[in-house]
Write a protein that holds these residues in place. Structure first.
Motif, short mmCIF file in Angstrom:
data_model
loop_
_atom_site.label_atom_id
_atom_site.label_comp_id
_atom_site.label_asym_id
_atom_site.label_seq_id
_atom_site.Cartn_x
_atom_site.Cartn_y
_atom_site.Cartn_z
N SER A 11 31.91 11.16 50.53
CA SER A 11 33.36 11.24 50.40
C SER A 11 33.80 10.34 49.26
O SER A 11 33.05 9.48 48.80
CB SER A 11 34.07 10.75 51.67
N SER A 37 31.50 24.56 50.68
CA SER A 37 32.64 24.64 51.59
C SER A 37 33.46 25.89 51.33
O SER A 37 33.42 26.46 50.24
CB SER A 37 33.55 23.43 51.39
N THR A 39 37.39 27.13 51.05
CA THR A 39 38.71 26.53 50.83
C THR A 39 39.75 27.58 50.50
O THR A 39 39.43 28.64 49.95
CB THR A 39 38.68 25.48 49.69
N HIS A 73 36.47 20.79 59.67
CA HIS A 73 37.47 21.30 58.73
C HIS A 73 38.62 20.31 58.64
O HIS A 73 38.79 19.47 59.54
CB HIS A 73 37.97 22.68 59.18
N TYR A 81 40.15 23.14 54.05
CA TYR A 81 38.75 23.07 53.62
C TYR A 81 37.89 23.06 54.87
O TYR A 81 38.24 22.40 55.85
CB TYR A 81 38.47 21.78 52.86
N SER A 83 33.50 23.38 56.34
CA SER A 83 32.07 23.52 56.05
C SER A 83 31.47 24.54 56.99
O SER A 83 31.41 24.29 58.20
CB SER A 83 31.34 22.20 56.26
N ILE A 102 32.78 16.08 51.36
CA ILE A 102 33.94 16.33 52.23
C ILE A 102 34.81 15.07 52.33
O ILE A 102 34.34 13.96 52.10
CB ILE A 102 33.52 16.81 53.64
N GLY A 106 36.98 14.96 57.81
CA GLY A 106 35.82 15.83 58.05
C GLY A 106 34.55 15.00 58.26
O GLY A 106 33.73 15.31 59.12
#
Ligand code: ADP
Ligand code: 5GP
Length: 190
Positions: A11, A37, A39, A73, A81, A83, A102, A106
Protein backbone atom coordinates in the motif's frame (compact mmCIF):
# COMPACT_ATOMS: atom_id res chain seq x y z
CA UNK A 1 3.99 -29.52 -5.41
CA UNK A 2 6.38 -26.95 -4.07
CA UNK A 3 5.69 -24.62 -1.18
CA UNK A 4 2.73 -22.30 -1.13
CA UNK A 5 3.65 -18.80 -2.29
CA UNK A 6 3.87 -15.72 -0.09
CA UNK A 7 1.16 -13.08 -0.27
CA UNK A 8 2.67 -9.59 -0.31
CA UNK A 9 0.34 -6.64 0.21
CA UNK A 10 1.72 -3.28 -0.88
CA UNK A 11 0.00 0.00 0.00
CA UNK A 12 1.00 3.61 -0.24
CA UNK A 13 -0.48 6.93 -1.30
CA UNK A 14 -1.17 7.64 -4.97
CA UNK A 15 1.99 8.81 -6.69
CA UNK A 16 4.40 7.31 -4.18
CA UNK A 17 5.69 4.95 -6.88
CA UNK A 18 3.99 1.60 -6.20
CA UNK A 19 3.65 0.69 -9.88
CA UNK A 20 7.24 1.74 -10.62
CA UNK A 21 8.68 -0.31 -7.75
CA UNK A 22 6.47 -3.34 -8.51
CA UNK A 23 7.52 -3.24 -12.18
CA UNK A 24 11.16 -3.23 -11.11
CA UNK A 25 10.46 -6.18 -8.80
CA UNK A 26 9.07 -8.17 -11.73
CA UNK A 27 12.17 -7.39 -13.79
CA UNK A 28 14.38 -8.84 -11.08
CA UNK A 29 12.48 -11.85 -9.86
CA UNK A 30 10.64 -14.84 -11.40
CA UNK A 31 7.74 -16.79 -9.96
CA UNK A 32 5.87 -13.62 -9.02
CA UNK A 33 2.24 -12.94 -9.86
CA UNK A 34 0.56 -9.54 -9.83
CA UNK A 35 -3.03 -9.57 -8.62
CA UNK A 36 -4.83 -7.53 -11.29
CA UNK A 37 -7.63 -5.61 -9.59
CA UNK A 38 -11.00 -4.72 -11.02
CA UNK A 39 -11.91 -1.04 -10.94
CA UNK A 40 -14.68 1.28 -12.04
CA UNK A 41 -12.21 4.10 -12.70
CA UNK A 42 -11.31 5.05 -16.27
CA UNK A 43 -7.98 3.86 -17.70
CA UNK A 44 -5.10 6.33 -17.62
CA UNK A 45 -2.92 6.94 -20.61
CA UNK A 46 -0.59 3.97 -20.98
CA UNK A 47 -2.57 1.57 -18.82
CA UNK A 48 -3.17 -1.78 -20.48
CA UNK A 49 -6.57 -3.36 -19.76
CA UNK A 50 -6.15 -6.75 -18.12
CA UNK A 51 -2.56 -5.87 -17.14
CA UNK A 52 -2.81 -2.77 -14.95
CA UNK A 53 -6.46 -3.35 -14.09
CA UNK A 54 -9.63 -4.97 -15.34
CA UNK A 55 -11.56 -1.82 -16.19
CA UNK A 56 -15.21 -2.66 -15.60
CA UNK A 57 -18.57 -0.96 -15.29
CA UNK A 58 -20.31 -0.24 -12.02
CA UNK A 59 -22.91 -2.89 -12.94
CA UNK A 60 -20.26 -5.53 -13.49
CA UNK A 61 -18.52 -4.55 -10.23
CA UNK A 62 -21.76 -4.90 -8.27
CA UNK A 63 -22.41 -8.24 -9.92
CA UNK A 64 -18.97 -9.56 -8.92
CA UNK A 65 -19.54 -8.25 -5.41
CA UNK A 66 -22.92 -9.98 -5.16
CA UNK A 67 -21.33 -13.25 -6.28
CA UNK A 68 -18.66 -12.85 -3.58
CA UNK A 69 -15.89 -12.92 -6.18
CA UNK A 70 -13.65 -10.39 -4.40
CA UNK A 71 -11.09 -11.24 -1.75
CA UNK A 72 -11.45 -7.61 -0.64
CA UNK A 73 -12.81 -4.39 -2.03
CA UNK A 74 -12.89 -0.69 -1.20
CA UNK A 75 -13.91 2.72 -2.41
CA UNK A 76 -11.10 5.16 -3.17
CA UNK A 77 -11.74 8.76 -4.32
CA UNK A 78 -15.23 7.93 -5.71
CA UNK A 79 -14.27 4.71 -7.51
CA UNK A 80 -14.57 1.08 -6.50
CA UNK A 81 -11.63 -1.32 -6.51
CA UNK A 82 -11.60 -5.03 -5.79
CA UNK A 83 -9.22 -7.99 -5.96
CA UNK A 84 -10.65 -11.05 -7.70
CA UNK A 85 -10.19 -13.93 -5.29
CA UNK A 86 -9.71 -16.91 -7.62
CA UNK A 87 -6.39 -15.92 -9.29
CA UNK A 88 -4.82 -15.07 -5.92
CA UNK A 89 -5.79 -18.45 -4.43
CA UNK A 90 -4.70 -20.36 -7.54
CA UNK A 91 -1.31 -18.70 -7.90
CA UNK A 92 -0.46 -19.02 -4.19
CA UNK A 93 -1.29 -22.73 -4.41
CA UNK A 94 0.99 -23.02 -7.46
CA UNK A 95 3.85 -21.56 -5.43
CA UNK A 96 3.89 -18.05 -6.89
CA UNK A 97 4.51 -15.13 -4.59
CA UNK A 98 1.53 -12.88 -5.16
CA UNK A 99 1.83 -9.09 -5.13
CA UNK A 100 -1.24 -6.99 -4.36
CA UNK A 101 -1.23 -3.21 -4.83
CA UNK A 102 -4.20 -2.17 -2.69
CA UNK A 103 -5.15 0.70 -0.38
CA UNK A 104 -5.28 0.55 3.41
CA UNK A 105 -8.87 -0.64 4.00
CA UNK A 106 -8.40 -3.53 1.57
CA UNK A 107 -5.05 -4.42 3.12
CA UNK A 108 -6.75 -4.71 6.50
CA UNK A 109 -9.43 -7.02 5.09
CA UNK A 110 -6.87 -9.33 3.48
CA UNK A 111 -4.65 -9.44 6.56
CA UNK A 112 -7.66 -10.47 8.65
CA UNK A 113 -8.56 -13.27 6.25
CA UNK A 114 -4.99 -14.33 5.51
CA UNK A 115 -2.78 -13.45 8.50
CA UNK A 116 0.22 -15.17 6.89
CA UNK A 117 0.35 -12.33 4.33
CA UNK A 118 3.00 -9.66 4.81
CA UNK A 119 2.08 -5.98 4.53
CA UNK A 120 4.45 -3.36 3.19
CA UNK A 121 3.78 0.37 3.18
CA UNK A 122 5.62 2.20 0.42
CA UNK A 123 6.15 5.73 1.68
CA UNK A 124 7.31 8.81 -0.25
CA UNK A 125 10.48 10.56 1.01
CA UNK A 126 8.29 13.57 1.89
CA UNK A 127 4.82 14.95 1.27
CA UNK A 128 6.29 17.59 -1.04
CA UNK A 129 7.98 14.92 -3.13
CA UNK A 130 4.72 12.96 -3.26
CA UNK A 131 2.92 15.99 -4.66
CA UNK A 132 5.74 16.53 -7.18
CA UNK A 133 5.49 12.91 -8.39
CA UNK A 134 1.71 12.92 -8.59
CA UNK A 135 1.73 16.15 -10.60
CA UNK A 136 4.72 15.05 -12.65
CA UNK A 137 2.87 11.97 -13.84
CA UNK A 138 0.37 14.31 -15.58
CA UNK A 139 -2.37 11.68 -15.71
CA UNK A 140 -5.02 13.34 -13.55
CA UNK A 141 -7.06 16.51 -13.48
CA UNK A 142 -6.31 19.12 -10.81
CA UNK A 143 -9.47 18.10 -8.94
CA UNK A 144 -8.41 14.45 -8.81
CA UNK A 145 -4.87 15.38 -7.75
CA UNK A 146 -6.19 17.45 -4.84
CA UNK A 147 -8.51 14.62 -3.73
CA UNK A 148 -5.70 12.09 -3.93
CA UNK A 149 -3.38 14.33 -1.89
CA UNK A 150 -6.11 14.69 0.76
CA UNK A 151 -6.50 10.93 0.73
CA UNK A 152 -2.71 10.59 1.15
CA UNK A 153 -2.85 12.77 4.29
CA UNK A 154 -5.33 10.29 5.74
CA UNK A 155 -3.32 7.24 4.66
CA UNK A 156 0.18 8.18 5.78
CA UNK A 157 -0.51 7.62 9.53
CA UNK A 158 -1.69 4.08 8.68
CA UNK A 159 1.88 3.01 7.95
CA UNK A 160 2.19 2.14 11.63
CA UNK A 161 -0.11 -0.83 11.15
CA UNK A 162 2.09 -2.36 8.46
CA UNK A 163 4.67 -5.10 8.96
CA UNK A 164 7.28 -3.13 6.97
CA UNK A 165 7.79 0.38 5.65
CA UNK A 166 9.93 1.03 2.60
CA UNK A 167 10.77 4.60 1.58
CA UNK A 168 10.73 4.98 -2.19
CA UNK A 169 13.66 7.36 -2.53
CA UNK A 170 15.00 5.55 -5.61
CA UNK A 171 13.09 2.88 -7.50
CA UNK A 172 16.10 0.55 -7.74
CA UNK A 173 16.96 0.75 -4.07
CA UNK A 174 13.33 0.45 -2.91
CA UNK A 175 12.75 -2.60 -5.14
CA UNK A 176 15.93 -4.17 -3.75
CA UNK A 177 14.78 -3.59 -0.19
CA UNK A 178 11.36 -5.05 -0.99
CA UNK A 179 12.99 -8.11 -2.51
CA UNK A 180 15.11 -8.60 0.61
CA UNK A 181 11.98 -8.35 2.78
CA UNK A 182 10.21 -10.97 0.65
CA UNK A 183 13.14 -13.41 0.73
CA UNK A 184 13.56 -12.96 4.47
CA UNK A 185 9.85 -13.53 5.13
CA UNK A 186 9.95 -16.71 3.05
CA UNK A 187 13.02 -18.03 4.85
CA UNK A 188 11.53 -17.29 8.27
CA UNK A 189 8.30 -19.03 7.33
CA UNK A 190 9.96 -22.20 6.08
P1 ADP B 1 1.76 4.86 -7.83
O1 ADP B 1 1.66 3.54 -8.54
O2 ADP B 1 2.13 4.71 -6.40
O3 ADP B 1 0.54 5.73 -7.98
P2 ADP B 1 3.73 5.55 -9.90
O4 ADP B 1 4.58 4.34 -9.94
O5 ADP B 1 2.75 5.77 -11.02
O6 ADP B 1 2.96 5.68 -8.48
O7 ADP B 1 4.71 6.80 -9.78
C1 ADP B 1 4.23 8.15 -9.76
C2 ADP B 1 5.20 9.03 -10.52
O8 ADP B 1 6.42 9.15 -9.76
C3 ADP B 1 5.59 8.49 -11.87
O9 ADP B 1 5.72 9.56 -12.79
C4 ADP B 1 6.93 7.81 -11.62
O10 ADP B 1 7.74 7.79 -12.76
C5 ADP B 1 7.53 8.68 -10.53
N1 ADP B 1 8.41 7.94 -9.58
C6 ADP B 1 8.19 6.73 -9.04
N2 ADP B 1 9.19 6.39 -8.18
C7 ADP B 1 10.07 7.42 -8.18
C8 ADP B 1 11.32 7.69 -7.49
N3 ADP B 1 11.84 6.82 -6.63
N4 ADP B 1 11.92 8.85 -7.75
C9 ADP B 1 11.39 9.75 -8.60
N5 ADP B 1 10.23 9.58 -9.28
C10 ADP B 1 9.56 8.42 -9.07
P1 5GP C 1 -5.01 4.13 -8.71
O1 5GP C 1 -6.35 4.64 -9.15
O2 5GP C 1 -4.03 5.23 -8.45
O3 5GP C 1 -4.46 3.06 -9.63
O4 5GP C 1 -5.24 3.41 -7.31
C1 5GP C 1 -5.84 4.10 -6.25
C2 5GP C 1 -5.68 3.32 -4.98
O5 5GP C 1 -6.44 2.11 -5.07
C3 5GP C 1 -4.24 2.90 -4.68
O6 5GP C 1 -4.02 3.12 -3.30
C4 5GP C 1 -4.24 1.43 -4.99
O7 5GP C 1 -3.31 0.73 -4.17
C5 5GP C 1 -5.65 1.04 -4.62
N1 5GP C 1 -6.14 -0.19 -5.23
C6 5GP C 1 -5.91 -0.67 -6.47
N2 5GP C 1 -6.55 -1.83 -6.64
C7 5GP C 1 -7.18 -2.11 -5.49
C8 5GP C 1 -8.00 -3.20 -5.04
O8 5GP C 1 -8.29 -4.17 -5.73
N3 5GP C 1 -8.47 -3.11 -3.77
C9 5GP C 1 -8.21 -2.07 -2.95
N4 5GP C 1 -8.70 -2.10 -1.72
N5 5GP C 1 -7.45 -1.04 -3.34
C10 5GP C 1 -6.94 -1.06 -4.59
Amino acid sequence: MGNRGLLVIISGPAGTGKSSVINELFRRRDKLFFSVSATTRAPRKGEVPGESYHFITREKFDEMLAKDEFLEHATYVSNSYGSPRAPVEEKLAEGYDVIMDIEVQGAKQVKEKMPEAITVFLAPPSFEELERRLRGRSTETEETIVKRLQQAQRELPELRRYDYTVVNDQVDRAAGELLTIIEKAKTERN
